[in-house]
Design an enzyme around this catalytic site. Structure first.
Site, PDB file in Angstrom:
ATOM      1  N   ASN A 106      -0.968 -21.740 -18.565  1.00  0.00           N
ATOM      2  CA  ASN A 106       0.042 -20.694 -18.727  1.00  0.00           C
ATOM      3  C   ASN A 106      -0.551 -19.325 -19.025  1.00  0.00           C
ATOM      4  OD1 ASN A 106      -0.476 -22.357 -21.145  1.00  0.00           O
ATOM      5  ND2 ASN A 106       0.711 -20.775 -22.188  1.00  0.00           N
ATOM      6  N   GLN A 111       4.652 -25.138 -16.323  1.00  0.00           N
ATOM      7  CA  GLN A 111       4.552 -23.897 -15.526  1.00  0.00           C
ATOM      8  C   GLN A 111       4.670 -24.149 -14.029  1.00  0.00           C
ATOM      9  OE1 GLN A 111       4.492 -20.757 -16.491  1.00  0.00           O
ATOM     10  NE2 GLN A 111       4.271 -21.050 -18.698  1.00  0.00           N
ATOM     11  N   CYS A 155       3.471 -16.985 -27.634  1.00  0.00           N
ATOM     12  CA  CYS A 155       3.218 -16.972 -29.075  1.00  0.00           C
ATOM     13  C   CYS A 155       2.446 -15.723 -29.459  1.00  0.00           C
ATOM     14  CB  CYS A 155       2.420 -18.192 -29.510  1.00  0.00           C
ATOM     15  SG  CYS A 155       2.659 -19.608 -28.459  1.00  0.00           S
TER      16      CYS A 155
HETATM   17  C1  LIG Z   1       2.314 -24.921 -20.384  1.00  0.00           C
HETATM   18  C2  LIG Z   1       3.437 -24.979 -21.353  1.00  0.00           C
HETATM   19  N1  LIG Z   1       3.717 -26.134 -21.980  1.00  0.00           N
HETATM   20  C3  LIG Z   1       4.741 -26.243 -22.846  1.00  0.00           C
HETATM   21  C4  LIG Z   1       5.549 -25.172 -23.133  1.00  0.00           C
HETATM   22  C5  LIG Z   1       6.669 -25.339 -24.106  1.00  0.00           C
HETATM   23  O1  LIG Z   1       7.907 -25.418 -23.440  1.00  0.00           O
HETATM   24  P1  LIG Z   1       9.277 -25.128 -24.233  1.00  0.00           P
HETATM   25  O2  LIG Z   1       9.321 -23.645 -24.453  1.00  0.00           O
HETATM   26  O3  LIG Z   1      10.350 -25.587 -23.314  1.00  0.00           O
HETATM   27  O4  LIG Z   1       9.232 -25.919 -25.479  1.00  0.00           O
HETATM   28  C6  LIG Z   1       5.291 -23.937 -22.519  1.00  0.00           C
HETATM   29  C7  LIG Z   1       6.115 -22.750 -22.836  1.00  0.00           C
HETATM   30  O5  LIG Z   1       5.622 -21.719 -23.228  1.00  0.00           O
HETATM   31  C8  LIG Z   1       4.215 -23.833 -21.593  1.00  0.00           C
HETATM   32  O6  LIG Z   1       3.922 -22.695 -20.970  1.00  0.00           O
END
Ligand SMILES: Cc1ncc(COP(=O)(O)O)c(C=O)c1O
Length: 377
Positions: free
Chosen positions: A150, A178, A329
């Site tokens: 991501n 993603q 974050c």
């Molecule tokens: C690669 C990845 N995994 C997990 C998540 C978490 O997803 P959610 O926001 O639906 O909890 C995100 C979101 O930022 C992400 O980019």
């Protein structure tokens, strides 16, 4: 002008998705577990959505479990693999999303698993030979590797990794948050993948809803105990309008996937070209600028050192451009990212992650690049 280039953090809701959700929000208030007509009507929406999602990724409806999003889906896969499948060793990478990385840290801290981090090559890709080598001397193993990163956009060859895992009898989970609804998935072809995580808000669906794909060959027990929802696999009254929205967002995404893919790839390559021509010394983190080895929606730009680095995202925001330093974050601040650290990105070069959607335009890219140029002049 205001420009939203943070689509890896979240995407705007598609109008068609909203239209599909409104009748459920307005009139579909029944509890899907109720046996009267109000409940049955709503329950049927969930089951229709499950069938639809399954059709899109060519799996069985019984292999789809709706969750509150990607984080829960990742937690469910990893924790249930340890709890129910006898996993004692987890192989992962240092650049996973915290939904995976922190879950594994916790299991390790509790002494439930050993953890091995697979090497990354000089472009930040998983070293598949090293993975093969680790698995050749390991048993009761879960491999958890994300399909696309991501922050830096590197893509994992999912099929190849699933073959390596299968050869060594390892359980394979991939965080596809993603990539789901951005690429096609055929779970018959990917039959050696055991778990996939999805989150609707990454593809113009609503927040707070996603699913975990669980291959029919693995039997797990609930992580969240309560009622008998999700065929006894996840207690809690279902987020029905969310589930309906997720299903609709998948329809919209898959209907014109090739067009969206080509359009967004063109935006990304346009931005690379504009940046290369406008900012001397611009580089890209990991394999972010490789159009075939990276996620087409994300570009991770490594900028020349500057005194204003700590204020860069703030200044972009003031000028109307929403982008981020790494994952959501760290949006709006330039604090350290475990992903940039994991790929050994140089500390003195500020990173900006731009992430695109089909709603962006070249004019917006021009505007964002011009703002960056202003900061460097
Ligand atoms: C690669 C990845 N995994 C997990 C998540 C978490 O997803 P959610 O926001 O639906 O909890 C995100 C979101 O930022 C992400 O980019």
């Amino acid at each position: 002008m205001r420009v939203y280039l943070d689509n890896a953090a979240t995407t705007p809701l598609d109008e068609e998705v909203l239209d599909a959700m409104i009748p459920v929000l307005k009139d579909g208030f029944g509890n899907p577990s109720s046996t009267h007509s109000y409940g049955r009507k709503i329950k049927s929406l969930i089951e229709r959505a499950r069938k639809n999602v399954a059709k899109h990724i060519n799996c069985m409806p019984g292999e789809i479990f709706f969750t509150s999003g990607g984080t829960e889906a990742d937690n469910m896969a990893i924790r249930c693999a340890v709890k129910d499948l006898g996993v004692k060793h987890i192989v992962t990478s240092p650049i996973e999303h915290h939904a995976v990385g922190h879950t594994i840290d916790r299991l390790k801290a509790k002494g439930l698993v050993d953890v091995t981090y697979v090497h990354l090559d000089e472009n930040g890709h998983v070293d598949l030979q090293h993975l093969d080598q680790i698995l050749s001397t390991s048993s009761k193993t879960l491999v958890s590797l994300m399909h696309a990163n991501n922050e830096v956009a590197n893509l994992l060859p999912l099929h190849r990794v699933s073959e390596i895992c299968h050869k060594h009898g390892a359980v394979f989970h991939s965080d596809t948050v993603q990539t789901m609804a951005h690429y096609r998935f055929d779970m018959e072809e990917l039959e050696q993948v055991h778990f996939l995580a999805c989150s609707a808000h990454k593809f113009h669906g609503p927040k707070g809803v996603g699913f975990l794909y669980v291959n029919k060959s693995v039997q797990i027990n609930p992580l969240i105990h309560g009622g008998s929802q999700e065929r006894n696999m996840r207690g809690g009254t279902e987020n029905v309008y969310g589930i309906v929205g997720l299903s609709k967002a998948m329809d919209v995404a898959y209907k014109d996937l090739n067009t969206h893919h080509a359009y967004v790839t063109d935006l990304k390559s346009y931005m690379i070209e504009r940046l290369n021509n406008s900012i001397e010394g611009v580089k890209y983190n990991a394999d972010s600028s490789s159009l075939d080895k990276s996620l087409y929606t994300v570009l991770s730009v490594s900028l020349p050192p500057t005194d204003i680095a700590p204020m860069m995202l703030f200044n972009m925001d003031i000028m109307g451009v929403a982008c981020s330093g790494g994952s959501a974050c760290t949006s709006g601040s330039n604090i350290g990212s475990h992903v940039l650290e994991g790929i050994d990105a140089p500390n003195d070069r500020p990173t900006i992650r731009f992430s695109f959607s089909r709603f962006n335009t070249k004019e917006e890219i021009d505007y964002a690049v011009n703002c960056l140029v202003k900061l460097y002049s």
